[in-house]
Design an enzyme around this catalytic site. Structure first.
Site, PDB file in Angstrom:
ATOM      1  N   LEU A  41       0.788  -1.268   0.004  1.00  0.00           N
ATOM      2  CA  LEU A  41       0.007  -0.158  -0.056  1.00  0.00           C
ATOM      3  C   LEU A  41       0.802   1.024   0.106  1.00  0.00           C
ATOM      4  CD1 LEU A  41      -2.547  -0.938   2.567  1.00  0.00           C
ATOM      5  CD2 LEU A  41      -2.856  -1.268   0.038  1.00  0.00           C
ATOM      6  N   GLY A 117      -7.965  -2.909 -10.795  1.00  0.00           N
ATOM      7  CA  GLY A 117      -9.620  -2.809 -11.016  1.00  0.00           C
ATOM      8  C   GLY A 117      -9.815  -2.231 -12.198  1.00  0.00           C
ATOM      9  N   HIS A 450      15.527  34.135  17.346  1.00  0.00           N
ATOM     10  CA  HIS A 450      16.767  34.465  16.852  1.00  0.00           C
ATOM     11  C   HIS A 450      17.990  33.627  17.129  1.00  0.00           C
ATOM     12  CE1 HIS A 450      19.774  37.166  14.985  1.00  0.00           C
ATOM     13  NE2 HIS A 450      20.516  37.213  16.041  1.00  0.00           N
TER      14      HIS A 450
HETATM   15  C1  LIG Z   1      10.284  10.342  -7.751  1.00  0.00           C
HETATM   16  C2  LIG Z   1       9.159  11.061  -7.422  1.00  0.00           C
HETATM   17  C3  LIG Z   1       8.978  11.722  -6.306  1.00  0.00           C
HETATM   18  C4  LIG Z   1       8.062  12.484  -5.815  1.00  0.00           C
HETATM   19  N1  LIG Z   1       8.083  13.468  -4.812  1.00  0.00           N
HETATM   20  C5  LIG Z   1       6.978  13.886  -4.496  1.00  0.00           C
HETATM   21  C6  LIG Z   1       7.235  14.744  -3.096  1.00  0.00           C
HETATM   22  O1  LIG Z   1       8.416  14.885  -2.532  1.00  0.00           O
HETATM   23  N2  LIG Z   1       6.186  15.601  -2.694  1.00  0.00           N
HETATM   24  C7  LIG Z   1       4.912  15.205  -3.166  1.00  0.00           C
HETATM   25  O2  LIG Z   1       4.111  15.773  -2.706  1.00  0.00           O
HETATM   26  N3  LIG Z   1       4.670  14.634  -4.228  1.00  0.00           N
HETATM   27  C8  LIG Z   1       5.966  14.005  -4.819  1.00  0.00           C
HETATM   28  N4  LIG Z   1       5.748  12.873  -5.962  1.00  0.00           N
HETATM   29  C9  LIG Z   1       4.235  12.911  -6.365  1.00  0.00           C
HETATM   30  C10 LIG Z   1       3.507  12.037  -5.648  1.00  0.00           C
HETATM   31  O3  LIG Z   1       4.020  10.744  -5.707  1.00  0.00           O
HETATM   32  C11 LIG Z   1       2.355  11.829  -6.178  1.00  0.00           C
HETATM   33  O4  LIG Z   1       1.576  13.272  -6.327  1.00  0.00           O
HETATM   34  C12 LIG Z   1       1.057  11.261  -5.462  1.00  0.00           C
HETATM   35  O5  LIG Z   1       1.483  10.000  -5.174  1.00  0.00           O
HETATM   36  C13 LIG Z   1      -0.226  11.137  -5.984  1.00  0.00           C
HETATM   37  O6  LIG Z   1      -1.026  10.371  -5.217  1.00  0.00           O
HETATM   38  P1  LIG Z   1      -2.397   9.695  -5.765  1.00  0.00           P
HETATM   39  O7  LIG Z   1      -3.070   8.786  -4.663  1.00  0.00           O
HETATM   40  O8  LIG Z   1      -3.174  10.340  -6.577  1.00  0.00           O
HETATM   41  O9  LIG Z   1      -1.561   8.440  -6.678  1.00  0.00           O
HETATM   42  P2  LIG Z   1      -0.431   7.397  -6.427  1.00  0.00           P
HETATM   43  O10 LIG Z   1       0.345   7.634  -5.394  1.00  0.00           O
HETATM   44  O11 LIG Z   1       0.175   7.217  -7.709  1.00  0.00           O
HETATM   45  O12 LIG Z   1      -1.305   5.936  -6.460  1.00  0.00           O
HETATM   46  C14 LIG Z   1      -2.321   5.490  -7.102  1.00  0.00           C
HETATM   47  C15 LIG Z   1      -2.227   3.830  -6.855  1.00  0.00           C
HETATM   48  O13 LIG Z   1      -3.246   3.470  -7.521  1.00  0.00           O
HETATM   49  C16 LIG Z   1      -2.832   2.148  -7.920  1.00  0.00           C
HETATM   50  N5  LIG Z   1      -3.617   1.857  -9.169  1.00  0.00           N
HETATM   51  C17 LIG Z   1      -3.680   2.240 -10.428  1.00  0.00           C
HETATM   52  N6  LIG Z   1      -4.405   1.820 -11.192  1.00  0.00           N
HETATM   53  C18 LIG Z   1      -5.145   0.877 -10.672  1.00  0.00           C
HETATM   54  C19 LIG Z   1      -6.205   0.045 -10.788  1.00  0.00           C
HETATM   55  N7  LIG Z   1      -6.813   0.055 -11.961  1.00  0.00           N
HETATM   56  N8  LIG Z   1      -6.535  -0.933  -9.851  1.00  0.00           N
HETATM   57  C20 LIG Z   1      -5.937  -0.606  -8.718  1.00  0.00           C
HETATM   58  N9  LIG Z   1      -5.016  -0.145  -8.515  1.00  0.00           N
HETATM   59  C21 LIG Z   1      -4.602   0.816  -9.161  1.00  0.00           C
HETATM   60  C22 LIG Z   1      -1.300   2.262  -8.273  1.00  0.00           C
HETATM   61  O14 LIG Z   1      -0.540   1.179  -8.136  1.00  0.00           O
HETATM   62  C23 LIG Z   1      -0.831   3.174  -7.099  1.00  0.00           C
HETATM   63  O15 LIG Z   1      -0.436   2.598  -6.143  1.00  0.00           O
HETATM   64  C24 LIG Z   1       6.808  12.255  -6.393  1.00  0.00           C
HETATM   65  C25 LIG Z   1       6.459  11.511  -7.462  1.00  0.00           C
HETATM   66  C26 LIG Z   1       7.553  10.936  -7.906  1.00  0.00           C
HETATM   67  C27 LIG Z   1       7.485   9.813  -9.051  1.00  0.00           C
END
Ligand SMILES: Cc1cc2nc3c(=O)[nH]c(=O)nc-3n(C[C@H](O)[C@H](O)[C@H](O)COP(=O)(O)OP(=O)(O)OC[C@H]3O[C@@H](n4cnc5c(N)ncnc54)[C@H](O)[C@@H]3O)c2cc1C
Length: 480
Positions: A41, A117, A450
């Site tokens: 997760l 999904g 400070h």
């Molecule tokens: C290298 C890197 C560094 C980053 N550093 C930062 C940072 O320092 N600070 C910051 O704010 N943001 C950072 N980000 C961006 C941040 O990771 C994302 O904005 C954030 O994870 C988005 O969250 P989310 O819940 O929308 O999606 P995600 O974290 O992408 O999670 C989506 C999840 O859905 C799952 N999923 C997708 N499709 C399906 C499906 N059909 N069925 C079941 N599961 C599915 C995926 O496996 C994934 O685990 C970084 C990104 C990267 C790549």
């Protein structure tokens, strides 16, 4: 009577959007499930994004801080880097946090459905689990399926020497020469890591500056520091061809605007492609549920995170920029609360801060000067150079700048940009100021300890307030 659904809420994805949405929904008494295709997760952020990159950046900072010690009369010598040890440290951090989410989900009785999904109908998700397809029905759904690294056409993706942010974080080895395509946050953070570990780094950026979403003046001190460390920083340049040769990947450069001569082609041991991220909207069979997805793969939502289908919500990277974890989390709570009946809740955050955890860090929030000028918004600017901050000088890191924009009439905080060590932590004070409607006087009458770096925000407010005693008059505020 219609048959009851398996769950009140089904969340797709367990990133900082999905897991927070699921736990908040369960906290509010809703029977909740979360489908996740990854084995652990936490989504991109926890597994292959924010958290592992920051663990490696911390290690990078240790190395460069030790190098910088030479300016203070302390020399440590060449660091011995145990890549296995470093990888294990990063993986331990990720494992601990991911396990923590699993425990939280269990305690809140969130059912985790392991598998990818796809919608089968407006109230059904078909999940490909290890044991075959499991169909889960729901009253409400929150799509939090995130994004993935964007690709450029024609590159040799089968070649393991071409990295994306995920494979770069695996830290298989430290290449001698590395090309990073993309001078945005992710590209520059990975450049920071690999440079500190000993790679000769070149960054190539299509636009005329690095981190183009921030104001140029708060990126300049970073640019100045890294151009001394890196092999090259190529602006207004694109990689038009990348060929896999036995000795490495050969990059052909082209001038972005076709006017200036392009640098000669070069061979690199590794190339990292960091040209942004694309949303996963087209990978969930959204059409089967009637959910609209735009041509880029984003899912449009209203100010309560509701899609065009009233019982289906979407949050996080999949709904749009900025693609940041804290934005996803904020939206997650909102969506869960609206589903739980808190129908008066709407998106009302005034700002989403952005941070590049480079060295120095670059952080900004609210209105940027670039935006203010484009929209003809009147503002007053207060800039405090860290070269006169006792704390920054005492740390040997006086290249920083703190800039706060105030409304010309009310002197309320409109935006801020900070570059310097710990800028990512410092920006929080300005976010609070903007959220609470604080003005220059509120900040300048708030006693700051400070000597601290946070004083630079206080001094900026004093500049705007006309009460600064620590700067010569000529350095006072400039206005549009
Ligand atoms: C290298 C890197 C560094 C980053 N550093 C930062 C940072 O320092 N600070 C910051 O704010 N943001 C950072 N980000 C961006 C941040 O990771 C994302 O904005 C954030 O994870 C988005 O969250 P989310 O819940 O929308 O999606 P995600 O974290 O992408 O999670 C989506 C999840 O859905 C799952 N999923 C997708 N499709 C399906 C499906 N059909 N069925 C079941 N599961 C599915 C995926 O496996 C994934 O685990 C970084 C990104 C990267 C790549």
């Amino acid at each position: 009577m219609a048959e009851a659904c398996d769950y009140d809420v089904l969340v797709i994805g367990s990133g900082p959007g999905g897991y927070v949405a699921a736990i908040r929904a369960a906290q509010l008494g809703l029977k909740t499930a979360c489908a996740e295709s990854r084995e652990t997760l936490g989504g991109t952020c926890l597994n292959v994004g924010c958290i592992p990159s920051k663990a490696l950046l911390h290690a990078a900072k240790l190395i460069t801080d030790a190098e910088d010690g030479a300016h203070l009369g302390i020399t440590f010598g060449k660091p011995k880097i145990d890549l296995d040890g470093l990888r294990k440290f990063k993986d331990r951090v990720v494992g601990k946090l991911s396990g923590g989410i699993a425990t939280l989900a269990k305690q809140r009785k969130v059912t985790v459905v392991e598998g990818r999904g796809q919608f089968a109908s407006p109230h059904l998700l078909a999940v490909e689990t290890k044991n075959g397809v499991e169909t889960v029905s729901f009253d409400h759904c929150i799509i939090a399926a995130g994004s993935q690294a964007a690709r450029l056409p024609g590159f040799p993706y089968d070649d393991k020497r071409l990295l994306d942010s995920t494979t770069a974080l695996e830290l298989a080895e430290v290449p001698k020469r590395m090309l990073i395509i993309g001078g945005g946050i992710i590209g520059l953070e990975m450049a920071t890591v690999y440079d500190a570990l000993g790679a000769k780094v070149t960054v190539v950026e299509f636009l005329d500056r690095l981190i183009a979403t921030a104001d140029p003046d708060i990126v300049r001190p970073l640019h100045r520091r890294i151009e001394k460390r890196y092999e090259k920083i190529l602006l207004k340049t694109k990689v038009s061809k990348l060929e896999a040769l036995p000795e490495g990947l050969r990059a052909t450069f082209e001038s972005a605007d076709g006017t200036s001569p392009a640098p000669a082609a070069e061979v690199y041991d590794r190339v990292l492609l960091a040209v942004g991220r694309r949303p996963n909207g087209k990978n969930i069979a959204a059409d089967k549920a009637g959910v609209q997805v735009n041509e880029r793969g984003f899912i449009p939502v209203d100010n309560q995170m509701r899609t065009n289908v009233p019982h289906i919500f979407a949050i996080g990277d999949i709904v749009g920029e900025p693609m940041l974890a804290h934005k996803a989390t904020h939206e997650a709570k909102l969506a869960a609360e609206v589903i739980a009946g808190m129908s008066h809740h709407v998106w009302d955050a005034r700002t989403i801060p952005s941070v590049a955890y480079t060295d120095p860090e670059v952080a900004w929030m609210g209105l940027t000067e670039t935006e203010a000028k484009a929209k003809s918004i009147e503002y007053e600017k207060a800039v405090f150079p860290w070269s006169v901050s006792g704390r920054a000088l005492g740390m040997g890191r006086e290249e920083g700048v703190t800039k706060v924009l105030f409304a010309k009439d009310t002197k309320r905080v409109l935006g801020a940009g900070i570059v310097g060590i710990n800028a990512g932590e410092l920006i929080a004070e300005t976010v609070l100021a903007l959220e609470t409607g604080a003005d220059a006087e509120d900040l300048s009458l708030t006693i700051h300890a400070h000597p601290t770096l946070s004083e630079t925000i206080f001094f900026s407010a004093e500049i705007a307030d006309g009460t600064i005693t620590d700067l010569l008059p000529a350095k006072r505020s400039a206005t549009q």
